[in-house]
Design a protein around this motif. Structure first.
Motif, PDB file in Angstrom:
ATOM      1  N   CYS A   5       0.827  -1.197   0.000  1.00  0.00           N
ATOM      2  CA  CYS A   5       0.000   0.000   0.000  1.00  0.00           C
ATOM      3  C   CYS A   5       0.871   1.261   0.000  1.00  0.00           C
ATOM      4  O   CYS A   5       0.654   2.183  -0.790  1.00  0.00           O
ATOM      5  CB  CYS A   5      -0.932  -0.019   1.203  1.00  0.00           C
ATOM      6  SG  CYS A   5      -2.072   1.369   1.281  1.00  0.00           S
ATOM      7  N   LEU A   6       1.863   1.293   0.865  1.00  0.00           N
ATOM      8  CA  LEU A   6       2.764   2.447   0.937  1.00  0.00           C
ATOM      9  C   LEU A   6       3.592   2.593  -0.332  1.00  0.00           C
ATOM     10  O   LEU A   6       3.818   3.707  -0.810  1.00  0.00           O
ATOM     11  CB  LEU A   6       3.671   2.326   2.163  1.00  0.00           C
ATOM     12  CG  LEU A   6       2.967   2.410   3.520  1.00  0.00           C
ATOM     13  CD1 LEU A   6       3.949   2.112   4.641  1.00  0.00           C
ATOM     14  CD2 LEU A   6       2.292   3.741   3.704  1.00  0.00           C
ATOM     15  N   PHE A   7       4.029   1.472  -0.891  1.00  0.00           N
ATOM     16  CA  PHE A   7       4.818   1.493  -2.126  1.00  0.00           C
ATOM     17  C   PHE A   7       4.027   2.127  -3.265  1.00  0.00           C
ATOM     18  O   PHE A   7       4.521   2.997  -3.979  1.00  0.00           O
ATOM     19  CB  PHE A   7       5.237   0.058  -2.490  1.00  0.00           C
ATOM     20  CG  PHE A   7       6.097  -0.034  -3.707  1.00  0.00           C
ATOM     21  CD1 PHE A   7       7.445   0.282  -3.644  1.00  0.00           C
ATOM     22  CD2 PHE A   7       5.571  -0.452  -4.913  1.00  0.00           C
ATOM     23  CE1 PHE A   7       8.256   0.195  -4.765  1.00  0.00           C
ATOM     24  CE2 PHE A   7       6.363  -0.547  -6.047  1.00  0.00           C
ATOM     25  CZ  PHE A   7       7.711  -0.222  -5.979  1.00  0.00           C
ATOM     26  N   CYS A  15       1.400   4.083  -3.016  1.00  0.00           N
ATOM     27  CA  CYS A  15       1.001   5.458  -2.714  1.00  0.00           C
ATOM     28  C   CYS A  15       2.137   6.475  -2.812  1.00  0.00           C
ATOM     29  O   CYS A  15       1.916   7.598  -3.243  1.00  0.00           O
ATOM     30  CB  CYS A  15       0.397   5.532  -1.318  1.00  0.00           C
ATOM     31  SG  CYS A  15      -1.213   4.757  -1.187  1.00  0.00           S
ATOM     32  N   PHE A  16       3.348   6.076  -2.421  1.00  0.00           N
ATOM     33  CA  PHE A  16       4.401   7.075  -2.248  1.00  0.00           C
ATOM     34  C   PHE A  16       5.606   6.947  -3.178  1.00  0.00           C
ATOM     35  O   PHE A  16       6.434   7.851  -3.212  1.00  0.00           O
ATOM     36  CB  PHE A  16       4.879   7.073  -0.790  1.00  0.00           C
ATOM     37  CG  PHE A  16       3.797   7.481   0.166  1.00  0.00           C
ATOM     38  CD1 PHE A  16       3.304   8.778   0.156  1.00  0.00           C
ATOM     39  CD2 PHE A  16       3.253   6.573   1.045  1.00  0.00           C
ATOM     40  CE1 PHE A  16       2.299   9.163   1.025  1.00  0.00           C
ATOM     41  CE2 PHE A  16       2.248   6.942   1.919  1.00  0.00           C
ATOM     42  CZ  PHE A  16       1.765   8.240   1.908  1.00  0.00           C
ATOM     43  N   ILE A  17       5.724   5.870  -3.908  1.00  0.00           N
ATOM     44  CA  ILE A  17       6.852   5.712  -4.827  1.00  0.00           C
ATOM     45  C   ILE A  17       6.394   6.063  -6.239  1.00  0.00           C
ATOM     46  O   ILE A  17       5.438   5.459  -6.746  1.00  0.00           O
ATOM     47  CB  ILE A  17       7.394   4.265  -4.799  1.00  0.00           C
ATOM     48  CG1 ILE A  17       7.819   3.863  -3.398  1.00  0.00           C
ATOM     49  CG2 ILE A  17       8.522   4.084  -5.808  1.00  0.00           C
ATOM     50  CD1 ILE A  17       8.966   4.653  -2.822  1.00  0.00           C
ATOM     51  N   PRO A  18       7.020   7.029  -6.888  1.00  0.00           N
ATOM     52  CA  PRO A  18       6.651   7.340  -8.279  1.00  0.00           C
ATOM     53  C   PRO A  18       6.812   6.100  -9.153  1.00  0.00           C
ATOM     54  O   PRO A  18       7.846   5.443  -9.130  1.00  0.00           O
ATOM     55  CB  PRO A  18       7.644   8.428  -8.679  1.00  0.00           C
ATOM     56  CG  PRO A  18       8.097   9.028  -7.389  1.00  0.00           C
ATOM     57  CD  PRO A  18       8.076   7.899  -6.385  1.00  0.00           C
ATOM     58  N   LEU A  52      -5.368   2.594  -6.859  1.00  0.00           N
ATOM     59  CA  LEU A  52      -4.397   2.143  -5.867  1.00  0.00           C
ATOM     60  C   LEU A  52      -4.892   0.910  -5.121  1.00  0.00           C
ATOM     61  O   LEU A  52      -4.130  -0.042  -4.893  1.00  0.00           O
ATOM     62  CB  LEU A  52      -4.073   3.274  -4.891  1.00  0.00           C
ATOM     63  CG  LEU A  52      -3.515   4.547  -5.521  1.00  0.00           C
ATOM     64  CD1 LEU A  52      -3.261   5.596  -4.455  1.00  0.00           C
ATOM     65  CD2 LEU A  52      -2.271   4.265  -6.323  1.00  0.00           C
TER      66      LEU A  52
END
Length: 105
Positions: A18-20, A22-25, A88
């Motif tokens: 989830c974090l990958f 959401c936050f990694i271009p 996402l």
């Protein structure tokens, strides 16, 4: 035909993915390409490029490959809507589904 075993809105059950996404271009395209490759063995390049160039249409095409592999209900129009409205969550759902069915690695 079955449904996805993993819930669409259960992305927090796999917090790193989830974090990958959401936050990694480019994380969205990377994670979906990895899921498609693991499910179909077709490689990473084409599944990565599809959503990068055509966003929800390419992502829906990739989602369809996963659905076809595991005989999951759905159609291209629904896939497009899911990828457009909740991309996402959809990508993390596909990734979790493939990992569950193929064994995590």
């Amino acid at each position: 035909m079955a449904e996805f075993d993993e819930g669409l809105c259960a992305c927090l059950s796999d917090l790193p993915s989830c974090l990958f996404v959401c936050f990694i271009p480019g994380g969205f395209c990377c994670l979906q390409a990895k899921a498609v490759d693991k499910a179909t063995g077709e490689g990473l390049l084409v599944p990565y490029i599809f959503p990068c160039l055509t966003f929800c249409i390419g992502a829906a095409f990739n989602r369809g490959k996963i659905r076809n592999k595991y005989r999951i209900e759905g159609n291209f129009v629904t896939d497009c809507l899911i990828e457009w409205l909740c991309s996402l969550c959809a990508v993390t759902q596909e990734y979790r589904e493939v990992n569950r069915r193929e064994g995590k690695s």
